[in-house]
Scaffold this active site. Structure first.
Site, PDB file in Angstrom:
ATOM      1  CD  GLU A   1      -5.623   5.500   0.229  1.00  0.00           C
ATOM      2  OE1 GLU A   1      -5.786   4.420   0.848  1.00  0.00           O
ATOM      3  OE2 GLU A   1      -4.686   6.275   0.478  1.00  0.00           O
TER       4      GLU A   1
ATOM      5  CG  HIS B   1       0.410   6.418  -0.592  1.00  0.00           C
ATOM      6  ND1 HIS B   1      -0.577   7.199  -1.134  1.00  0.00           N
ATOM      7  CD2 HIS B   1      -0.178   5.709   0.407  1.00  0.00           C
ATOM      8  CE1 HIS B   1      -1.722   6.988  -0.475  1.00  0.00           C
ATOM      9  NE2 HIS B   1      -1.498   6.088   0.453  1.00  0.00           N
TER      10      HIS B   1
ATOM     11  CG  HIS C   1      -1.818   1.165   1.354  1.00  0.00           C
ATOM     12  ND1 HIS C   1      -3.130   1.160   0.943  1.00  0.00           N
ATOM     13  CD2 HIS C   1      -1.593   2.406   1.851  1.00  0.00           C
ATOM     14  CE1 HIS C   1      -3.673   2.337   1.179  1.00  0.00           C
ATOM     15  NE2 HIS C   1      -2.757   3.118   1.738  1.00  0.00           N
ATOM     16  CD  GLU C   2       1.592   3.651   3.635  1.00  0.00           C
ATOM     17  OE1 GLU C   2       1.823   4.703   2.997  1.00  0.00           O
ATOM     18  OE2 GLU C   2       0.558   3.473   4.305  1.00  0.00           O
TER      19      GLU C   2
END
Length: 491
Positions: free
Chosen positions: A286, A260, A256-257
């Site tokens: 996001e 980003h 997830h990170e």
């Protein structure tokens, strides 16, 4: 030099100082000594005051008045759009209020961490009440008589309104509730059992980061209570967390990170240290983290590859085969934590926060009543009671940081990710074959070209519409979820 040249030179210095401020925040979340909190609050407030002074300087106003936007190319016009909008917002915010928010943010964050560890909501409430009061003042200053929450929302999703988001979320809720009920009515798939060495989790998380295209020469992976990504350009850092009983928490937080971070690392280097040199909004940001984590990372193709890597790292996982592993990765289970929620239930967690924080800013709800309101809403939405504060209103860092208006961008990002995945399937028709081999280059390359490299060049909705060939809407996300989980649960 022209007024535009002078303005951009000034802006690059301001952007560089903002990166320094961000690095102070990264340090506080990762390695700062516990006893340094009060001093860090003063340091943060001092940098915030300097940034606010620069962002409201009369020189900046003079340059803005001197620049003829129509004489610039598309990139220059986009730079001016951001600078003019930021200047208008900054000049509405009193400098003493900006400094006090920064000071309170640092203190409130530490108080939140202490309260969360001690399961003591009362310990956090005075600082939360102070932060809410300051953000109400900020919203009032920025809104110029219109809706204060809408004004705060512009920091995270320019152009969005609470009414528009409420309409979109209202369209999401019925199909999500029905899908959730249908899945939970079926037998739950088997999950992982046993303990998973945390050092080994961190080693594999770094492998995953590189697999998804994270450039470790311009970044690093550390541990934090609440995973996050920080920075832009050539210094983009991520954090994750470990749990010996739940390695998926570590691995999918990392992926997830990385979504980003890949956005920030993928922006055209020519935009570095300018308003275009960072993600255009948190919703678009996001969309990258969610498509990396879910549509790609939790796909049958990629989980087959991950299954083998986990067996190499940990031995027998207690699951029959890669299909059972795929079911375990995507299992729906009752739970309290937003960041650990499955794709079907995740947005219900966000909608709860969206409604509560709107009421907090509007004065319909006070800090002292937040825990009771949270627990009542959670019981209504999920059908069971919150067992402790760290699983309830103390679980997220956002309100201690004053990030009111941030939460709805999580669901907006999911909507955008659904639209992007629909387009990606057409653009990269053999995407599953690539993922089955652990080769993410084709899909992350498409995302880089379609979304990431543009940075802030386009407005948020335009950025997604250009990438997808249609206006963003909730339909593709809902169709994807119903197709995927319908197959998984035999609906």
């Amino acid at each position: 030099m022209t007024a535009f040249d002078d303005l951009m030179a000034y802006e690059r210095q301001t952007q560089a100082l903002a990166q320094v401020a961000g690095r102070l925040g990264w340090d506080q979340e990762t390695v700062m000594p516990r006893g340094a909190g009060a001093q860090r609050a003063e340091e943060t407030a001092a940098v915030a005051a300097i940034l606010h002074e620069r962002r409201t300087s009369p020189r900046l106003g003079d340059w803005l008045a001197a620049v003829d936007d129509t004489a610039l190319d598309a990139v220059g016009q986009a730079q001016m759009r951001h600078i003019r909008r930021d200047y208008a917002r900054a000049t509405r915010l009193p400098s003493d209020l900006a400094a006090e928010i920064a000071r309170t943010r640092s203190l409130a964050h530490q108080r939140w961490a202490e309260a969360r560890e001690a399961e003591d909501v009362a310990h956090f409430l005075p600082m939360l009440a102070r932060m809410i009061d300051l953000k109400r003042q900020e919203g009032a200053a920025l809104s110029a008589g219109s809706d204060a929450y809408d004004a705060l929302l512009q920091d995270y999703e320019p152009g969005a309104t609470a009414a528009g988001l409420e309409a979109m979320f209202g369209a999401l809720r019925p199909r999500l509730v029905d899908l959730r009920a249908a899945c939970l009515d079926k037998p739950a798939p088997a999950g992982l059992a046993g303990d998973y060495d945390e050092a080994a989790q961190m080693r594999l998380s770094r492998v995953l980061a590189k697999t998804f295209g994270y450039d470790m020469a311009r970044g690093r992976v550390d541990k934090a209570v609440h995973p996050f990504s920080s920075g832009s350009g050539d210094d983009v850092r991520i954090t994750t967390r470990t749990n010996p009983a739940d390695p998926f928490n570590c691995f999918y937080s990392t992926i997830h990170e990385v979504g980003h971070a890949a956005y920030e690392q993928g922006i055209d280097p020519a935009y570095g240290l300018t308003p275009l040199g960072q993600g255009v909004s948190m919703g678009v940001h996001e969309s990258q983290s969610r498509i990396y984590e879910n549509q790609l990372g939790r796909s049958r193709a990629f989980t087959g590859w991950l299954y083998e890597r986990m067996r190499e790292a940990f031995g027998d996982l207690g699951l029959a085969d890669a299909d059972a592993f795929y079911a375990a990765v995507n299992a729906l289970q009752p739970g309290y934590i937003r960041t650990e929620a499955d794709e079907v239930q995740y947005n219900l967690h966000v909608l709860l926060r969206f409604d509560l924080e709107r009421d907090l800013i509007a004065g319909k709800l006070e800090a002292a009543d937040l825990e009771e309101a949270w627990n009542a809403r959670f019981a209504t939405d999920f059908g069971y009671a919150v067992d402790r504060p760290s699983n309830g209103c103390l679980q997220d860092v956002h309100w201690s940081e004053g990030l009111f208006g941030y939460f709805p961008t999580y669901t907006l990002g999911n909507v955008y990710a659904g639209c992007l995945m629909k387009a990606l399937r057409v653009a990269v028709p053999d995407w599953e074959g690539h993922l089955d081999e652990g080769d993410l280059g084709a899909v992350t390359g498409w995302l880089r070209e379609a979304v990431q490299r543009h940075g802030g060049l386009y407005e948020p909705r335009e950025a997604i519409a250009r990438a997808c060939g249609e206006e963003p809407n909730e339909g593709p996300l809902l169709d994807y979820l119903e197709e995927k989980f319908g197959a998984l649960y035999g609906l």
